[in-house]
Enzyme design. Structure first.
Site, mmCIF file in Angstrom:
data_model
loop_
_atom_site.group_PDB
_atom_site.id
_atom_site.type_symbol
_atom_site.label_atom_id
_atom_site.label_comp_id
_atom_site.label_asym_id
_atom_site.label_seq_id
_atom_site.Cartn_x
_atom_site.Cartn_y
_atom_site.Cartn_z
ATOM 1 N N VAL A 56 36.402 -27.095 28.423
ATOM 2 C CA VAL A 56 35.810 -27.328 27.100
ATOM 3 C C VAL A 56 35.890 -28.801 26.723
ATOM 4 O O VAL A 56 36.923 -29.458 26.914
ATOM 5 C CB VAL A 56 36.520 -26.473 26.032
ATOM 6 C CG1 VAL A 56 35.863 -26.676 24.662
ATOM 7 C CG2 VAL A 56 36.498 -25.005 26.419
ATOM 8 N N HIS A 83 37.703 -34.425 26.285
ATOM 9 C CA HIS A 83 38.099 -33.168 26.912
ATOM 10 C C HIS A 83 39.161 -32.480 26.053
ATOM 11 O O HIS A 83 40.075 -33.131 25.527
ATOM 12 C CB HIS A 83 38.656 -33.422 28.315
ATOM 13 C CG HIS A 83 38.737 -32.187 29.151
ATOM 14 N ND1 HIS A 83 39.884 -31.434 29.255
ATOM 15 C CD2 HIS A 83 37.802 -31.563 29.912
ATOM 16 C CE1 HIS A 83 39.655 -30.404 30.059
ATOM 17 N NE2 HIS A 83 38.402 -30.456 30.468
ATOM 18 N N HIS A 84 39.024 -31.168 25.906
ATOM 19 C CA HIS A 84 39.894 -30.426 24.989
ATOM 20 C C HIS A 84 41.361 -30.459 25.420
ATOM 21 O O HIS A 84 42.262 -30.222 24.610
ATOM 22 C CB HIS A 84 39.424 -28.966 24.890
ATOM 23 C CG HIS A 84 39.638 -28.357 23.539
ATOM 24 N ND1 HIS A 84 40.797 -28.541 22.813
ATOM 25 C CD2 HIS A 84 38.839 -27.569 22.765
ATOM 26 C CE1 HIS A 84 40.707 -27.876 21.669
ATOM 27 N NE2 HIS A 84 39.528 -27.291 21.605
ATOM 28 N N SER A 85 41.630 -30.783 26.674
ATOM 29 C CA SER A 85 43.017 -30.849 27.123
ATOM 30 C C SER A 85 43.771 -32.003 26.470
ATOM 31 O O SER A 85 45.008 -32.011 26.464
ATOM 32 C CB SER A 85 43.079 -30.998 28.649
ATOM 33 O OG SER A 85 42.438 -32.189 29.069
ATOM 34 N N ASN A 139 48.114 -29.437 22.725
ATOM 35 C CA ASN A 139 47.515 -28.136 22.461
ATOM 36 C C ASN A 139 48.594 -27.054 22.435
ATOM 37 O O ASN A 139 49.168 -26.732 23.468
ATOM 38 C CB ASN A 139 46.499 -27.803 23.562
ATOM 39 C CG ASN A 139 45.184 -28.537 23.383
ATOM 40 O OD1 ASN A 139 44.483 -28.304 22.410
ATOM 41 N ND2 ASN A 139 44.872 -29.418 24.304
#
Length: 512
Positions: A60, A174-176, A361
């Site tokens: 994602v 990047h969602h990371s 996260n």
């Protein structure tokens, strides 16, 4: 023409490049500091949730579209990025496999080449439809990913005049690197108020509800009842989470994507409405802005789905016919950061003073049911939304779902945990979020912002809807798979029209 304020920002931004001279001893100290920071970065593993975002079915990216009121000067952005965003460890680190921890990954500090991260495409000044060009540019961007040999972010600067802005910046992250709320707070920490270049943006703070001064008996009774409600709601929500992971799927509907939808590009469209109109409804119905945002979304989705089941008949009065099935199970997955996000000031301190703040996260899931139905009274959509959100506030669903996902990761590995997360999302229909933005006009390195529109792609949903406030505006952003939702502009318009109808009902009933 540049204003005096913009010219001042440009001169301040370029000063570090043009005038800074470091002695050899300063360079040695800096090199030593970089070595130490790199060593520290190598020892820090990715959080479990960050690791999941590297699985092929969960890749994602967060997109933040920033409209600017003036032309964008790339040299100013590059000059300032090195003194702000790059000082945050996540934006100057690689994510590499950890040989000591099989299946794990770690952060490794690296030198960042801004020429690879800041993209300035050459544009035809005579583009017929700038809005369509911007949509297509982001659509094509969503077909790609960032090379993992560099930190996973980039910034696209387009000097493209649209109906709402003179130029547009598109951040892709990047969602990371972090959850949506943390990333948005970090970007805002890079901005300053236009009327005071030294002041950080201010965002609304939720006011604490005043507690009535009851006797000790009623206070204890209220505490007991509240605790019982939280316990009962949490049990039910966790049961629904497990059932969704095992077998419980949303009803097939025009918004639900097919398997593999996470690999398709996204059409991202947005509309800007008056925040004052949303506040008018909020005050009249004694709710929150989030309640109203969810209410008009439910109304807009009901309107869109009703039209779709009616064969997309756009004839006048056709939308008033009830074409909806009797029962539709349609749920949104909310990804909730269970660790409190660092504030804008704390994130600014990271970049300016090498401060420390919690980051990463740590995401739990909340399954939010949507009411899809025809309502005679448009205000019922807001009432339904308020009831749903009030109940979810009295639940520990996010904490327990995070714990379940983390336990699956530790016991069965990243592949199983990824499959569990993917299954939860693919059994629901969409994603929904509402982010709070600055109260005053802000500038990104001196470029005054006209609007802010965040979204994402790569999730196993065909639809994501984001609300983002900024000053006296609210931007509604729709990210859609066109194979499932061929006319996302119509969906966006239906949400805007639902706000108009709900506001009209408030005024007509004399509630305003």
């Amino acid at each position: 023409m540049e204003s005096a304020n913009e010219l001042k920002w440009r001169k301040q931004a370029l000063k570090p490049i043009d005038t800074t001279r470091r002695s050899s001893s300063s360079k040695s100290e800096e090199e030593e500091e970089n070595k130490n920071s790199q060593k520290t970065g190598e020892e820090e593993p990715l959080s479990p949730s960050s690791r999941l975002f590297h699985e092929p079915n969960f890749n994602v990216y967060v997109i933040a579209i920033m409209g600017c009121k003036t032309r964008i000067y790339p040299d100013v952005f590059k000059a300032n990025l090195g003194h702000t965003l790059l000082r945050h460890p996540r934006f100057s680190s690689l994510q590499v496999m950890d040989e000591r921890n099989k299946g794990g990954m770690k952060w490794v500090r690296t030198q960042v080449d801004l020429e690879k991260h800041v993209i300035v495409p050459k544009l035809d000044p005579n583009i017929d439809s700038p809005e369509k060009f911007l949509e297509d540019y982001i659509y094509n961007l969503s077909k790609t990913s960032i090379d993992e040999s560099q930190p996973l972010w980039d910034l696209h600067l387009l000097n493209l005049r649209t109906s709402e802005s003179e130029a547009v910046g598109v951040f892709r992250i990047h969602h990371s690197l972090g959850d949506g709320t943390s990333l948005m707070s970090l970007l805002l920490a890079c901005t300053r108020q236009m009327n005071d270049p030294l002041a950080l943006p201010t965002v609304p703070i939720k006011k604490q509800e005043k507690k009535n001064d009851h006797t000790w008996f009623w206070r204890i009774t209220s505490m007991f009842w509240s605790s019982f409600q939280v316990f009962l709601n949490t049990v039910v929500d966790v049961f629904m989470f497990i059932a969704t992971a095992l077998f419980l799927k949303d009803t097939q509907n025009p918004l639900k994507g097919p398997p593999g939808v996470e690999f398709t590009p996204r059409r991202i469209v947005y509309r800007t409405v008056s925040l004052d109109e949303i506040k008018l409804v909020k005050n009249a119905m004694n709710t929150t802005i989030n309640d109203v945002a969810l209410g008009i979304t439910q109304a807009g989705l009901s309107r869109y789905i009703n039209r779709t089941y009616g064969g997309n008949n756009k004839a006048e009065g056709a939308i008033e016919i009830d074409n909806l099935p009797k029962k539709i199970r349609l749920r949104s997955t909310l990804l909730i950061n269970i660790r409190p996000s660092a504030g804008i000031q704390a994130l600014a301190d990271i970049m300016e003073k090498d401060g420390e703040a919690k980051w990463g996260n740590w995401i739990g899931y909340v399954l939010l049911p949507f009411t899809i139905a025809r309502r005679d009274d448009p205000l019922d959509y807001v009432r339904d939304a308020k009831a749903t959100i009030d109940r979810k506030k009295r639940s520990l669903e996010a904490i327990f779902t995070f714990s379940i996902a983390e336990l699956a990761l530790k016991l069965f590995g990243v592949k199983t945990a990824s499959a569990l997360s993917h299954r939860i999302l693919s059994h629901t229909t969409m994603c929904f979020s509402n982010l709070v933005g600055p109260l005053e006009e802000i500038g990104f390195y001196g470029h005054p912002m006209a609007f802010l529109a965040p979204s994402s792609y790569g999730q196993p949903h065909a639809l994501m809807i984001n609300f983002q406030s900024y000053m006296d505006k609210m931007t509604i952003v729709v990210s859609a798979d066109e194979g499932t939702i061929p006319n996302p502009h119509q969906l966006c318009d239906d949400i805007v029209e639902s706000l108009r109808l709900i506001k009209h009902a408030v005024v007509t009933k004399g509630l305003a």
